[in-house]
Scaffold this motif. Sequence first.
Motif, PDB file in Angstrom:
ATOM      1  N   VAL A 132       0.825  -1.211   0.000  1.00 24.01           N
ATOM      2  CA  VAL A 132       0.000   0.000   0.000  1.00 24.01           C
ATOM      3  C   VAL A 132       0.859   1.260   0.000  1.00 24.01           C
TER       4      VAL A 132
ATOM      5  N   GLY B 252      -4.331   0.515  -1.801  1.00 25.65           N
ATOM      6  CA  GLY B 252      -4.931   0.814  -0.502  1.00 25.65           C
ATOM      7  C   GLY B 252      -6.279   1.492  -0.646  1.00 25.65           C
ATOM      8  N   THR B 253      -6.379   2.400  -1.611  1.00 33.75           N
ATOM      9  CA  THR B 253      -7.647   3.099  -1.851  1.00 33.75           C
ATOM     10  C   THR B 253      -8.739   2.127  -2.269  1.00 33.75           C
TER      11      THR B 253
ATOM     12  N   LEU C  48      -8.883  -1.180  -1.781  1.00 30.16           N
ATOM     13  CA  LEU C  48      -9.227  -2.094  -0.696  1.00 30.16           C
ATOM     14  C   LEU C  48     -10.123  -1.403   0.329  1.00 30.16           C
ATOM     15  N   ARG C  49      -9.762  -0.163   0.677  1.00 24.85           N
ATOM     16  CA  ARG C  49     -10.545   0.569   1.663  1.00 24.85           C
ATOM     17  C   ARG C  49     -11.973   0.801   1.174  1.00 24.85           C
ATOM     18  N   LEU C  50     -12.112   1.198  -0.095  1.00 23.86           N
ATOM     19  CA  LEU C  50     -13.439   1.438  -0.658  1.00 23.86           C
ATOM     20  C   LEU C  50     -14.265   0.153  -0.687  1.00 23.86           C
TER      21      LEU C  50
ATOM     22  N   TRP D 228     -13.905  -2.596   1.221  1.00 23.93           N
ATOM     23  CA  TRP D 228     -14.274  -3.011   2.575  1.00 23.93           C
ATOM     24  C   TRP D 228     -15.407  -2.146   3.123  1.00 23.93           C
ATOM     25  N   ARG D 229     -15.328  -0.852   2.887  1.00 29.56           N
ATOM     26  CA  ARG D 229     -16.358   0.065   3.372  1.00 29.56           C
ATOM     27  C   ARG D 229     -17.695  -0.196   2.683  1.00 29.56           C
TER      28      ARG D 229
ATOM     29  N   TRP E  81     -20.762   6.705   0.966  1.00 31.29           N
ATOM     30  CA  TRP E  81     -19.794   5.889   0.235  1.00 31.29           C
ATOM     31  C   TRP E  81     -19.736   6.302  -1.228  1.00 31.29           C
TER      32      TRP E  81
ATOM     33  N   GLU F  42     -17.648   9.363  -1.461  1.00 28.88           N
ATOM     34  CA  GLU F  42     -16.229   9.064  -1.248  1.00 28.88           C
ATOM     35  C   GLU F  42     -15.623   8.378  -2.468  1.00 28.88           C
TER      36      GLU F  42
ATOM     37  N   SER G 125     -12.653   9.777  -5.294  1.00 29.59           N
ATOM     38  CA  SER G 125     -11.376   9.119  -5.592  1.00 29.59           C
ATOM     39  C   SER G 125     -10.971   9.308  -7.047  1.00 29.59           C
TER      40      SER G 125
END
Length: 213
Positions: free
Chosen positions: A144, A151-152, A154-156, A158-159, A175, A178, A182
């Motif tokens: 990451v 990382g972006t 994966l974070r999106l 998971w959220r 979401w 967000e 991106s």
Amino acid sequence: MDKVKEVKDLQGKGYSTRKIVDETSYTKRTIKNYLSPNFNPVHGQYGVQRPGKLSPVRHEVIALRSKGTTYKKIYTSICKKGYTCTEAAIRQFIAKEKRLQSDLEDEINDGPTEIVERKWLVKLLYKPLNKVKAFSLEQVINVVQKYPLVGTLLRLFWRFKETLQSGDKKLILEWISEAAASDLNELTSFINGIKQDIDAVEMPTRYPIKRIS
């Protein structure tokens, strides 16, 4: 050998190959190799580059090209010495040498490198890290840091899963904002699809899905 022992221990417990795959995230082929009585953790060809037709005159070709000699003249020169190839092959050879040199310089500048296969990262989309035994938290952090986009994403992802499971409509809208911020082209069509069919996306918030045991 630790991985081999892990696989053999699971087999000793009666695990099927399919179950070992789920437990370790190794491929069926890897597991088959680990269980083979002839398995050797040291591969004789690992990291060894097979010699090509131009290998015997490698240094000469590189030296000529570094002096600005045209590919056509290099081709003529080595053909006189009995080496059969094409001018295009020489171009490909030089291009490959440049890539190898660039990789070597990057490795020297950045320190030791490690290969993390994409399939391992993909598993993080549907499995928690402690279930993806091919690599560690430290490796994920390093990936990451070097590739922030990973990382972006994966974070999106998971959220997004958490949002659907939360039952909170506001979180879905947050979401979407967000993800749109991106500015990732790959997500644009997905976001637009959600906006066009927002009622269907909101359905889990009105009727939470219950697991049936």
